[in-house]
Design a protein around this motif. Sequence first.
Motif, PDB file in Angstrom:
ATOM      1  N   VAL A 150      -4.265   1.770  -1.812  1.00 59.78           N
ATOM      2  CA  VAL A 150      -3.867   2.982  -1.695  1.00 59.78           C
ATOM      3  C   VAL A 150      -4.763   3.694  -0.316  1.00 59.78           C
ATOM      4  O   VAL A 150      -5.742   3.458  -0.338  1.00 59.78           O
ATOM      5  N   GLU A 210       3.680   2.116  -9.607  1.00 63.70           N
ATOM      6  CA  GLU A 210       4.171   1.200  -8.478  1.00 63.70           C
ATOM      7  C   GLU A 210       3.235  -0.218  -8.666  1.00 63.70           C
ATOM      8  O   GLU A 210       3.764  -1.093  -8.441  1.00 63.70           O
ATOM      9  N   VAL A 248       1.418   6.192  -8.596  1.00 62.45           N
ATOM     10  CA  VAL A 248       0.696   5.061  -7.873  1.00 62.45           C
ATOM     11  C   VAL A 248       0.494   4.045  -8.993  1.00 62.45           C
ATOM     12  O   VAL A 248       0.634   2.640  -8.634  1.00 62.45           O
ATOM     13  N   TYR A 249      -0.048   4.342 -10.174  1.00 62.28           N
ATOM     14  CA  TYR A 249      -0.254   2.937 -11.047  1.00 62.28           C
ATOM     15  C   TYR A 249       0.736   2.435 -11.558  1.00 62.28           C
ATOM     16  O   TYR A 249       0.885   1.253 -11.640  1.00 62.28           O
ATOM     17  N   ARG A 276       0.815  -1.261  -0.106  1.00 64.05           N
ATOM     18  CA  ARG A 276       0.036  -0.037  -0.075  1.00 64.05           C
ATOM     19  C   ARG A 276       0.821   1.309   0.081  1.00 64.05           C
ATOM     20  O   ARG A 276       2.040   1.190   0.655  1.00 64.05           O
ATOM     21  N   ILE A 277       0.244   2.475  -0.594  1.00 66.35           N
ATOM     22  CA  ILE A 277       0.913   3.546  -0.531  1.00 66.35           C
ATOM     23  C   ILE A 277      -0.084   4.467   0.092  1.00 66.35           C
ATOM     24  O   ILE A 277      -1.279   4.625  -0.013  1.00 66.35           O
ATOM     25  N   LEU A 304      -1.373   8.396   0.953  1.00 75.18           N
ATOM     26  CA  LEU A 304      -1.337   9.941   0.140  1.00 75.18           C
ATOM     27  C   LEU A 304      -2.213  10.550   0.954  1.00 75.18           C
ATOM     28  O   LEU A 304      -3.352  10.193   1.481  1.00 75.18           O
ATOM     29  N   ILE A 316       1.695  12.272  -9.232  1.00 77.19           N
ATOM     30  CA  ILE A 316       1.332  11.242  -8.322  1.00 77.19           C
ATOM     31  C   ILE A 316       0.316  10.175  -8.575  1.00 77.19           C
ATOM     32  O   ILE A 316       0.368   8.902  -8.344  1.00 77.19           O
ATOM     33  N   THR A 317      -0.446  10.208  -9.535  1.00 77.80           N
ATOM     34  CA  THR A 317      -1.358   9.297 -10.282  1.00 77.80           C
ATOM     35  C   THR A 317      -0.261   8.296 -11.164  1.00 77.80           C
ATOM     36  O   THR A 317      -0.581   6.893 -10.985  1.00 77.80           O
ATOM     37  N   LEU A 363      -9.118   6.503  -9.002  1.00 78.44           N
ATOM     38  CA  LEU A 363      -8.889   5.004  -8.453  1.00 78.44           C
ATOM     39  C   LEU A 363     -10.246   4.444  -8.441  1.00 78.44           C
ATOM     40  O   LEU A 363     -10.239   3.021  -8.673  1.00 78.44           O
TER      41      LEU A 363
END
Length: 298
Positions: A140, A293, A290-291, A86-87, A89, A286-287, A131
Motif C-alpha cells: 500500500v 485485495e 485493501v485487505y 500495490r494499491i 491511496l 477502503i480498509t 496497516l
Amino acid sequence: MPKEDQVPVPKFDMDSAYAYVAAQVAFGPRVMNTPAHDAAGEWLIGRLEEFGATVERQTFTATAYDGTALKSMNIIGRFNPEMEDRILLAAHWDTRHVADSPLETSPTAVVNGADDGASGVGVLLEIARQLGKSAPHIGVDIVLFDAEDYGDTGGGNTNSWGLGAQYYSNNISGIRPRYGVLLDMVGARDAEFAMEQYSLRFAPDVVRKVWKLAADMGFPHYFPKRNGGGITDDHYFVNTIAKIPMIDIINHRPENKTSFVAHWHTGEDNMDKIDKRTLRAVGQVITALVYREGNGTI
Ligand code: AHN
Ligand code: ZN
C-alpha cells in the motif's frame, strides 16, 4: 490462498480518524508557504513513521497560476514496500489559500479545511495505523498530495489544480501501484459519493468494485449508484499522466451552485462539519478493499 492464511479486515476506528482530522485543523490553515503548513507536514510524516511506513518526502517547487513559487512536499508512506502488487491511496493535505466561494460573504474568512483536505488525510492515517498493526498481503502506498488547492477558480485553467499530483505522476519512483483511490471531502454529514465521471472513464472496474463493496457493507446511501459530474481533482492527473487507473471518492453536490457542499472554500469548513459516521463509512470500505485485495477475496 488457504483461508487460514487470509488476514482479517481490521475494524476502522472512527474516533481515531476524527482525532486525526482535528489534529490537522489545530495547526491552522495548511496554506502553501506558511509555517502552519510545514508544521502539519512534519506531523503527518511522524504519524506515518510511527505506524511503520517507509516514508519518502517528495519535495519540489511548483509554480502557481499567479506565478507564486510554492514550496511543496508530497508525503509517500509505503507499507510492505518490497511487494510488487500495490494499491495507491491518496488525499491532499494542503488547504486553500483563499475563501473564494461565491457563498462566502466575509472578506476575512479563512479556509480551515476540515472537510476539504483533512478528512481524507484523517481516514488515511487511521488506515495506516491499522496497516501497521496487521499487515495485509499487498503493498500500500499512502500518498498525501501537496499543492492541490491553489488552483485558479476563474475557469479554463484546470492544470492549475493538483500540482502535487502532477509532480507525483511525472516522477513515479519505485513500483507502480496497480490502481488508486483518492479521498476528497469525505467528512460531511450525509455525504453522497456519486460515481465521478473521470473515475468511470479511466477506472470503471475500480468504481464497480468499490460501489458494490460499499452497498454490500451497508453503506448504499453514501455510495449511490448514479453518475456524478467530472471533477478536475488529483486523480485526473494520475490517470492522464501516470496512466494509473484511479477513482475519486468525493462529495459532489450538483444541486448546489458551487457543485460542492455549502462549506466548500468558505470559513465554515470547520470540525463541526465533520461527522464520524461518514469517516467510518469511507474508512471501513477502503480498509476492506485493501485487505480483501490482499486475500484475493474481491
Ligand atoms: C475544481 O474546482 C476545478 N476542482 C476542485 C478540486 C478540489 C478543490 N477539491 C478540493 N478542493
Ligand atoms: Zn478545495
